[in-house]
Write a protein that holds these residues in place. Structure first.
Motif, PDB file in Angstrom:
ATOM      1  N   GLY A 189      70.382   3.912  47.202  1.00  0.00           N
ATOM      2  CA  GLY A 189      69.967   2.591  46.746  1.00  0.00           C
ATOM      3  C   GLY A 189      69.862   1.552  47.846  1.00  0.00           C
ATOM      4  N   PHE A 190      69.791   1.974  49.094  1.00  0.00           N
ATOM      5  CA  PHE A 190      69.553   1.029  50.186  1.00  0.00           C
ATOM      6  C   PHE A 190      68.107   0.547  50.121  1.00  0.00           C
ATOM      7  CE2 PHE A 190      73.023   3.688  51.805  1.00  0.00           C
ATOM      8  CZ  PHE A 190      73.938   2.714  52.156  1.00  0.00           C
ATOM      9  N   ILE A 191      67.906  -0.717  50.423  1.00  0.00           N
ATOM     10  CA  ILE A 191      66.559  -1.295  50.377  1.00  0.00           C
ATOM     11  C   ILE A 191      66.160  -1.703  51.790  1.00  0.00           C
ATOM     12  CG2 ILE A 191      65.106  -3.113  49.429  1.00  0.00           C
ATOM     13  CD1 ILE A 191      67.010  -3.263  47.052  1.00  0.00           C
ATOM     14  N   ASN A 192      65.084  -1.081  52.296  1.00  0.00           N
ATOM     15  CA  ASN A 192      64.542  -1.413  53.608  1.00  0.00           C
ATOM     16  C   ASN A 192      63.317  -2.304  53.436  1.00  0.00           C
ATOM     17  OD1 ASN A 192      66.479   0.222  54.886  1.00  0.00           O
ATOM     18  ND2 ASN A 192      65.193   2.045  54.612  1.00  0.00           N
ATOM     19  N   ILE A 193      63.254  -3.355  54.228  1.00  0.00           N
ATOM     20  CA  ILE A 193      62.214  -4.371  54.048  1.00  0.00           C
ATOM     21  C   ILE A 193      61.472  -4.600  55.352  1.00  0.00           C
ATOM     22  CG2 ILE A 193      61.804  -6.805  53.442  1.00  0.00           C
ATOM     23  CD1 ILE A 193      64.433  -6.669  51.813  1.00  0.00           C
TER      24      ILE A 193
END
Length: 552
Positions: free
Chosen positions: A88-92
């Motif tokens: 559930g890590f979010i990379n932006i």
């Protein structure tokens, strides 16, 4: 876009998800959250683990939580891509024009860029060095002179109201031994074995006699006090002058004598008595510091009625708190580990929170190498290496930067030859050279008539431009963290990383037009980035008390 601005966008997206009923978060959303730069740039510009933090409160799996948030973030034109990794890590990834605007905001802020309100208005007393006025400042004092001053600058940049204080230990047996040593030297007699030795005593005694010859005609029982006071005055002025040259300034020079002369000790004892932690035993007055982790109770007043040095310590702490300081920070040398528990016990006995109102930082020993050998002896002081000699050997900038570059709780060995070499392997030269190179580019641009004005931030789309912009955007957070953790060495390491990012950018991206080439919009955009980088390096070096040269 700064990390803080991106964090605010994420929080806004979360708020929208809550407001439209897509998710519910037990206990509500956090007031703020942080985003980090991933170690692997292939994972994006920034990353957040907010889905892993809030999924249980929302009652949904973290990856599903991340997908809902990612869908909302993708609607923002400042964000070009949102990817979910692992559980559930979010990379932006941030749009170039949004990222590029940071350069303009840095130039607009100027010297204020990097400051914050993280410690807004907090009254902090920072005491460091606090040497006896009986001799030259030595190597241990030099480390605290650099680190203490840098810490004060960093705390102020984070919004704290900092008072830099030097506690002058001008009372007690050591002062009398100092006076007796000067008296003996003035009469050409052997200095007492337990007195102060070194050429500086002979020089100081000679100077006193030349300036005040009448001291030699005083009755013998008055001479020691007269020489003590004359030496005290001159030695303190010399310490102040040396520290001023080393760019270390103090707001308050607090005399230990004044605590006694103004009955600060008696006042503190009464206050401590009211707290119920004093008792009498063996015809002495004690403080029950063992109630607060100290290894033994401490005597305040001896059986002969004389206050102890510990009584002065207690009175000084009470004095600081009554002057309105919420936090009292002590910077102490490696031989003062035993002071930690007793100082915290003083705070507790005074009714304060020893985990908040008082902090003690212990600095480890420093060794200096010259020509491959450790410097142990001083020409003037006999058995110590002095601040003045170190500055003469290395210069202010290399010495300050190198002393500030390492955590104070680790032993340090400095090689004078290495820290004064003008090569890229020398960190202070590397950072200062980067600033000088930036200044040179801006001078050349001025000669070409190119000004720092309107530019298209979207043109800063090269990979190395993005790396440099993200490094510049981190500066306020680095300063705030350095202040909160009391670790000014973080500033030096940041400057080195940013200087490296600049050199890589400059090697890959042509900033100024060649020959008869026309000035293109990309040149102006890159020149703005150069100006912003110069501002950040100058601001960071200033926090360390190190100069930012225009030419090298």
């Amino acid at each position: 876009m700064t990390p803080e601005q991106l964090a605010e966008k994420i929080l806004q997206a979360l708020t929208a998800l809550v407001d439209d009923g897509t998710i519910t978060v037990d206990g509500g959303l956090p007031g703020e959250l942080k985003v980090e730069r991933p170690k692997n740039p292939e994972h994006g510009d920034y990353a957040t683990n907010v889905a892993l933090q809030l999924n249980k409160k929302a009652g949904i799996p973290p990856r599903q939580f991340a997908e809902l948030l990612a869908a909302r973030l993708q609607d923002d034109p400042a964000i070009t891509a949102v990817e979910i990794a692992g559980p559930g890590f979010i990379n932006i990834r941030v749009a170039a024009d949004a990222q590029g605007k940071i350069a303009a905001s840095i130039l607009e802020a100027g010297p204020a860029y990097g400051t914050s309100d993280s410690l807004k208005g907090q009254p902090i007393n920072l005491e460091f060095i606090s040497a006896n006025p009986t001799g030259p400042l030595h190597l241990g004092h030099t480390r605290w002179a650099a680190v203490g001053d840098a810490l004060a600058r960093v705390l102020a940049a984070a919004g704290a109201k900092v008072t830099r204080e030097f506690y002058v230990n001008d009372r007690g047996a050591q002062m009398d031994k100092f006076g007796a040593s000067l008296q003996a030297a003035a009469h050409g007699q052997p200095i007492p074995e337990d007195g102060y030795h070194g050429e500086y005593i002979l020089d100081l005694a000679k100077r006193i006699v030349e300036e005040v010859p009448a001291l030699l005609t005083l009755p013998e029982d008055q001479q020691m006090v007269a020489f003590r006071e004359a030496g005290y005055e001159r030695q303190l002025k010399e310490q102040q002058s040396q520290l001023e040259h080393f760019r270390t300034k103090f707001d308050v020079w607090m005399s230990e004598r004044s605590l006694h002369e103004q009955d600060g000790v008696g006042h503190a004892i009464e206050k401590l008595r009211e707290q119920g932690h004093l008792y009498e035993a063996d015809d002495a007055l004690w403080m029950r510091t063992t109630d607060f982790t100290d290894d033994k109770d401490r005597v305040l007043i001896r059986t002969n009625g004389e206050p102890t040095y510990f009584a002065s310590d207690a009175a000084y702490y009470v004095n600081k708190r009554e002057r309105g300081f919420e936090v009292c920070i002590y910077l102490l040398g490696a031989d003062h580990h035993g002071y930690v528990n007793r100082l915290k016990a003083i705070a507790a006995c005074a009714g304060d929170d020893p985990e908040h109102n008082i902090e003690i930082l212990i600095g480890q020993l420093v060794k200096i190498l010259k020509n491959g050998e450790e410097m142990k002896l001083s020409k003037r002081a006999g058995t110590i290496v002095t601040l003045a000699e170190l500055v003469e050997e290395s210069g202010v900038d290399p010495l300050r930067y190198t002393l500030c570059r390492y955590p104070v709780d680790s032993p340090l060995t400095l090689d004078i030859e290495e820290m004064t070499r003008q090569v890229s392997e020398n960190p202070v030269y590397y950072v200062q050279y980067a600033h000088a190179r930036l200044a040179s580019i801006l001078r050349n641009a001025d000669d070409l008539g190119i000004k720092l004005d309107e530019f298209d931030p979207g043109l800063l789309s090269h990979e190395k431009e993005g790396d440099l912009l993200r490094a510049l955007a981190e500066f306020p957070r680095v300063v705030a963290t350095a202040a909160e953790l009391r670790e000014p060495h973080r500033i030096a390491r940041y400057l080195e990383d940013t200087a490296s990012a600049f050199h890589k950018f400059y090697d890959s991206c042509r900033v100024l037009p060649r020959g008869d080439e026309e000035v293109e919009p990309v040149h102006k955009a890159r020149l703005t980035l150069v100006g912003a980088t110069r501002t950040v390096l100058a601001n960071g070096l200033d926090l360390l008390g190190v100069s930012a040269p225009e030419r090298m």
